[in-house]
Motif scaffolding. Structure first.
Motif, short mmCIF file in Angstrom:
data_model
loop_
_atom_site.label_atom_id
_atom_site.label_comp_id
_atom_site.label_asym_id
_atom_site.label_seq_id
_atom_site.Cartn_x
_atom_site.Cartn_y
_atom_site.Cartn_z
N ASP A 27 7.74 3.05 -0.67
CA ASP A 27 7.79 4.44 -1.13
C ASP A 27 9.22 4.97 -1.04
N PRO A 28 9.47 6.17 -1.59
CA PRO A 28 10.79 6.79 -1.40
C PRO A 28 11.09 7.01 0.08
N PHE A 29 12.38 7.08 0.42
CA PHE A 29 12.77 7.20 1.83
C PHE A 29 12.28 8.48 2.46
N ASP A 30 12.08 9.54 1.63
CA ASP A 30 11.67 10.83 2.19
C ASP A 30 10.17 11.08 2.03
N ALA A 31 9.39 10.04 1.71
CA ALA A 31 7.94 10.20 1.57
C ALA A 31 7.33 10.56 2.92
N LYS A 32 6.38 11.50 2.90
CA LYS A 32 5.71 11.92 4.13
C LYS A 32 4.35 11.24 4.29
N ASP A 33 3.79 10.80 3.18
CA ASP A 33 2.48 10.13 3.24
C ASP A 33 2.52 8.90 2.34
N PHE A 34 1.69 7.94 2.68
CA PHE A 34 1.69 6.66 1.98
C PHE A 34 0.28 6.40 1.47
N ASP A 35 0.07 6.57 0.17
CA ASP A 35 -1.30 6.51 -0.34
C ASP A 35 -1.62 5.21 -1.08
N ASP A 36 -0.66 4.31 -1.21
CA ASP A 36 -0.98 3.01 -1.82
C ASP A 36 -0.23 1.90 -1.09
N ALA A 37 -0.83 0.73 -1.08
CA ALA A 37 -0.26 -0.43 -0.40
C ALA A 37 -0.56 -1.68 -1.22
N LEU A 38 0.24 -2.72 -0.99
CA LEU A 38 0.03 -4.02 -1.63
C LEU A 38 -0.17 -5.08 -0.56
N SER A 39 -1.14 -5.96 -0.79
CA SER A 39 -1.29 -7.15 0.06
C SER A 39 -1.13 -8.37 -0.82
N VAL A 40 -0.70 -9.47 -0.21
CA VAL A 40 -0.51 -10.70 -1.00
C VAL A 40 -0.67 -11.92 -0.11
N ARG A 41 -1.34 -12.94 -0.65
CA ARG A 41 -1.44 -14.22 0.06
C ARG A 41 -1.69 -15.31 -0.98
N LYS A 42 -1.16 -16.50 -0.68
CA LYS A 42 -1.39 -17.64 -1.55
C LYS A 42 -2.70 -18.29 -1.16
N LEU A 43 -3.48 -18.69 -2.15
CA LEU A 43 -4.80 -19.29 -1.92
C LEU A 43 -4.69 -20.81 -1.92
N PRO A 44 -5.66 -21.49 -1.32
CA PRO A 44 -5.60 -22.96 -1.24
C PRO A 44 -5.50 -23.65 -2.60
N ASP A 45 -6.06 -23.02 -3.65
CA ASP A 45 -6.04 -23.67 -4.97
C ASP A 45 -4.74 -23.43 -5.73
N GLY A 46 -3.77 -22.75 -5.10
CA GLY A 46 -2.49 -22.50 -5.75
C GLY A 46 -2.39 -21.14 -6.41
N ILE B 152 -2.76 -16.91 -6.47
CA ILE B 152 -2.23 -15.88 -5.57
C ILE B 152 -3.16 -14.67 -5.62
N GLU B 153 -3.51 -14.18 -4.44
CA GLU B 153 -4.34 -12.98 -4.34
C GLU B 153 -3.44 -11.78 -4.06
N VAL B 154 -3.56 -10.76 -4.92
CA VAL B 154 -2.81 -9.51 -4.74
C VAL B 154 -3.80 -8.36 -4.66
N GLY B 155 -3.73 -7.62 -3.57
CA GLY B 155 -4.59 -6.45 -3.41
C GLY B 155 -3.80 -5.17 -3.65
N VAL B 156 -4.34 -4.31 -4.51
CA VAL B 156 -3.77 -2.97 -4.71
C VAL B 156 -4.71 -2.01 -4.00
N HIS B 157 -4.23 -1.42 -2.92
CA HIS B 157 -5.08 -0.63 -2.03
C HIS B 157 -4.69 0.85 -2.10
N ILE B 158 -5.68 1.70 -2.34
CA ILE B 158 -5.48 3.15 -2.41
C ILE B 158 -6.25 3.80 -1.26
N ALA B 159 -5.61 4.72 -0.56
CA ALA B 159 -6.24 5.37 0.59
C ALA B 159 -7.60 5.96 0.18
#
Length: 296
Positions: A97-116, A118-125
């Motif tokens: 987020d911007p440096f002056d953000a006061k709240d964080f309403d979205d996040a990203l997760s990522v991990r590589k799966l055994p089959d090659g 990639i799992e990406v999660g877009v998470h909203i509060a």
């Protein structure tokens, strides 16, 4: 009609009561004495109030907010155990987020799966968990419709216990989210997608600049995850452009203020790779959710 303690040279919030045909002037009531005209705080508050925006909440909203102050953390902790929620707390996750953000309403997760892939999660509060239909919080949120961002402040849609705490995806805290989780191949083609309620745990709160520094240096906290996300986002953007997406890339400005809130400089914001990366994944989530809903 009732000046109260208002003095000449002060700004007030006045509500019009009547204007009879035989009167030269309307009648009104002074609801708030804002402050002395010309003072920064007075002028900013008067500007917001004049457009119908107030940082104050009605008593019913405050009562519900105070109840969440007391019990919200316990309620949240209990909900993290709900088997309906998919648990992403052990998946590498961050906010950017911007440096002056006061709240964080979205996040990203990522991990590589055994089959090659990639799992990406877009998470909203998950605000809806705390703001139930028909509550005073819900009615006030509907009335406000959005948070309002001014040069030197934010007038939030929801009280601070929600906007800056329980519904803010703060680092090193368990938080509730609603998520779009994508399985992507190395060319960023969608192989699978899952939508649902989750519990997440952000490992790091990045600013756009922090995250860019890690990527530019080629090392640092979550470098592997950030570089994977960046590589995928570039491929997602290229695919979107090939389909004819319009790029509305206009310059944004940042106004620098002194200690008294007076503007001292205007800077053009630099759009970094990390800005575009977040934009790419948010657009991907929006587009995919819209397509899913249209097919129901």
């Amino acid at each position: 009609k009732d000046r109260g303690d208002a003095q000449v040279g002060y700004k007030v919030l006045d509500r019009l009561v009547s204007w009879d045909a035989d009167k030269d002037y309307p009648l009104g009531t002074i609801e708030e004495i804002i402050g002395k005209a010309g003072v920064h705080e007075t002028e900013m508050r008067a500007l917001a109030l004049g457009q119908g925006f107030s940082s104050d909440y009605p008593p019913g909203v405050m009562a519900e907010a105070e109840a969440l102050e007391k019990n919200g953390a316990k309620i949240l902790a209990e909900e993290t155990k709900n088997p309906r929620r998919k648990d992403f707390r052990k998946v590498p996750t961050c906010t950017i987020d911007p440096f002056d953000a006061k709240d964080f309403d979205d996040a990203l997760s990522v991990r590589k799966l055994p089959d090659g892939n990639i799992e990406v999660g877009v998470h909203i509060a998950d605000v809806s968990f705390f703001v139930k239909p028909g509550t005073e919080l819900d009615k006030e949120a509907v009335s406000r419709a959005t948070s309002v961002y001014l040069v030197d402040r934010t007038i939030p849609m929801l009280p601070e216990i929600l906007s800056n705490d329980l519904c803010s995806l703060k680092p090193n805290e368990d938080r509730l989210a609603v998520s779009a989780v994508f399985t992507l191949d190395t060319d960023a083609n969608i192989k699978d997608v899952w939508f649902g309620e989750t519990v997440i745990h952000s490992d790091k709160r990045f600013t756009y600049e922090n995250a860019q520094e890690v990527l530019d240096a080629g090392e640092g906290l979550m470098y592997k995850e950030l570089s994977t996300l960046l590589e995928l986002s570039k491929k997602i953007r290229a695919s979107r452009a090939k389909r004819g997406a319009i790029e509305f890339d206009t310059a944004e400005v940042k106004i620098e203020l002194d200690a008294d809130g007076k503007p001292t400089a205007v800077h053009l914001k630099e759009r970094k790779d990390t800005n575009l990366m977040i934009e790419d994944f948010m657009l991907l989530a929006n587009e995919t959710v819209a397509k899913h809903l249209s097919e129901l």
